[in-house]
Design a protein around this motif. Sequence first.
Motif, short mmCIF file in Angstrom:
data_model
loop_
_atom_site.label_atom_id
_atom_site.label_comp_id
_atom_site.label_asym_id
_atom_site.label_seq_id
_atom_site.Cartn_x
_atom_site.Cartn_y
_atom_site.Cartn_z
N SER A 1 -6.99 0.68 5.69
CA SER A 1 -7.17 0.74 7.13
C SER A 1 -7.91 2.02 7.54
O SER A 1 -8.83 1.99 8.34
N ALA A 2 -7.48 3.13 6.96
CA ALA A 2 -8.03 4.42 7.40
C ALA A 2 -9.48 4.61 6.98
O ALA A 2 -10.33 5.00 7.79
N GLY B 1 -13.02 3.77 6.46
CA GLY B 1 -13.92 2.72 6.96
C GLY B 1 -15.17 3.34 7.54
O GLY B 1 -15.61 4.41 7.10
N LEU B 2 -15.72 2.68 8.52
CA LEU B 2 -16.95 3.17 9.14
C LEU B 2 -16.74 4.55 9.75
O LEU B 2 -17.66 5.34 9.86
N GLY B 3 -15.50 4.83 10.17
CA GLY B 3 -15.19 6.13 10.75
C GLY B 3 -15.58 7.27 9.81
O GLY B 3 -16.10 8.28 10.25
N ASN B 4 -15.33 7.07 8.52
CA ASN B 4 -15.60 8.13 7.56
C ASN B 4 -17.07 8.25 7.22
O ASN B 4 -17.61 9.34 7.11
N TYR C 1 -16.90 -2.12 16.56
CA TYR C 1 -16.78 -1.86 15.13
C TYR C 1 -17.48 -2.97 14.34
O TYR C 1 -18.14 -2.73 13.34
N PHE D 1 -9.02 8.28 15.24
CA PHE D 1 -9.80 7.11 14.84
C PHE D 1 -9.84 6.95 13.33
O PHE D 1 -9.56 5.89 12.78
N THR D 2 -10.17 8.02 12.64
CA THR D 2 -10.38 7.92 11.20
C THR D 2 -9.07 7.67 10.46
O THR D 2 -9.06 7.06 9.40
N SER E 1 -6.65 5.87 11.69
CA SER E 1 -6.07 4.64 12.28
C SER E 1 -4.78 4.93 13.04
O SER E 1 -3.80 4.20 12.93
N MET F 1 -2.54 3.42 17.56
CA MET F 1 -2.59 2.00 17.84
C MET F 1 -1.44 1.27 17.17
O MET F 1 -1.44 0.05 17.07
N VAL G 1 -0.77 0.93 14.15
CA VAL G 1 -1.08 0.27 12.88
C VAL G 1 -0.19 0.83 11.77
O VAL G 1 0.43 0.09 11.00
N SER H 1 -10.63 -2.23 7.35
CA SER H 1 -10.29 -1.55 8.60
C SER H 1 -10.30 -2.53 9.76
O SER H 1 -9.42 -2.50 10.63
N SER I 1 -7.21 -4.46 10.03
CA SER I 1 -6.08 -3.71 10.59
C SER I 1 -6.24 -3.47 12.09
O SER I 1 -5.32 -3.00 12.76
N LEU I 2 -7.43 -3.75 12.61
CA LEU I 2 -7.60 -3.68 14.07
C LEU I 2 -7.20 -4.99 14.73
O LEU I 2 -6.65 -5.01 15.84
N LEU J 1 -6.75 6.33 22.05
CA LEU J 1 -6.03 6.65 20.82
C LEU J 1 -5.22 7.95 20.95
O LEU J 1 -4.05 7.98 20.58
#
Length: 469
Positions: free
Chosen positions: A35-36, A38-41, A122, A243-244, A246, A249, A251, A337, A340-341, A412
């Motif tokens: 989950s953590a 993802g695109l955030g990273n 996302y 965000f990064t 997760s 929210m 989760v 990710s 998990s959203l 968040l």
Amino acid sequence: MSESHAPTSGAMEGSNAKRGLWSSRLTFILAATGSAVGLGNIWKFPYITGENGGGAFVLVYLLCIAAIGLPIMMAEVLIGRRGGRSPVNSLREIASYDRLNPAWRMVGAVGVLAGFLILSFYSVIGGWAVSYVGTAASGQLTGQSAEAVSAIFSDLLADPMTLLMWHTLFMALVMLVVAKGVRAGLERAVSILMPALFLLLLTVVGYAMTTGEFGRAVTFLFQPDFSKLTTSGVLIALGHAFFTLSLGMAVMMAYGSYLPKNISIAKTSIAVCLIDTCVALLAGLAIFPIVFANGLEPGAGPGLIFQTLPLAFGQMPMGSLFGTLFFLLLIFAAWTSGISLLEPIVEWLEEQKGMNRTVSTLGAGFVCWALGIASILSLNLWADFTPLGSIDMLEGKTIFDLLDFFTANILLPLGGLLVAVFAGWVMSREAIEKELALSEPMFRLWYITVRFITPVAVGAVFVYNLFGA
Ligand code: TRP
């Protein structure tokens, strides 16, 4: 972990025993990492670092991860494990145990809203990654100049139908897994594909070292120049920490409800935070040498990785193969990710509205997909449409920018704040001490952080941004 142990398998009423537990600490780490990371990273961290001037921003971000993100992750996992149910019911359960206000259900509602909004854009970015698999595989990148690579990217953004196609495909991938409620295979895949992504990032870092600008990139990333740090930069760093990881929210709360009682919440949370941070920093080390070596703009914005990494793949030996693999792995990271959203929304619809899983997945997925179209259009036809542009800090922000800003930087942190207040002020201290099983000084440190430091820090950043400067 067998199928019935998956967190998606109808997490409704019932005790932990009935719902099944993660078979091991590793399984939890895999799911939480899936989950953590993802695109955030890989997409977001480098571009916001570039936009906010590098070193000082990175330092604030790392501070936010360690001093706010980690304690909140622990709080989420702890609430989830203590409640032993889905987030909304866990909060309600704990609230009534400890004879408190059931209004805490709101945390779940904030999470559901954030999930809708985040997944909508996302998935559009996930679609970019899907598109780049083909770009890399077809050998189009080989030997290209920076201009040609940038042109490939702007052509993609200018074409709403293509963007829509890839966005639809990405969304369908996410919905498929959530509808089936099967995560077991995916979690196993995380243990192979995440390390593979890590290795490929290292390969690009290796290439980046040959560009002659590696030192400059390291300086850019790790030498703080506080004159470049703005108050909005601090808010963005804080928001990105949520965000990064997760967070905010619920989760991690949902995942925590499956964590066996004898496993240390602190150690597992630290592991997830460390892995997540390493991936982000590696992405930075891979990208910025390419930025500097090619005279590109660090603050180029959301397209940064798509304008830099393809250059590396165009120049390194077997670049088409590495490039294809890289974007495939990026899709996988974004996929886990994305799941998990969507998952919390679907669970919420099942529980609160009594809808079945297929119907709720289709319904929620459709809403996210449709909302995604607004983000797609703000990349081209609506690029100049800035609905809230008259507000100072939202000046020049398209719908896509606004969704990103509102979710990551407002919703968040707000969700995280509620979690911190719940854990720090609402739950009984004895219950928490038992769950965390930390040494006395460590427990104190954590407790002071969630009771005072987090609320004050998040509150101060909010107030400063809304009313200050
Ligand atoms: N952490 C993911 C990333 O960095 C995004 C994400 C997945 C997320 N689930 C979340 C963000 C829940 C906030 C809340 O790409």
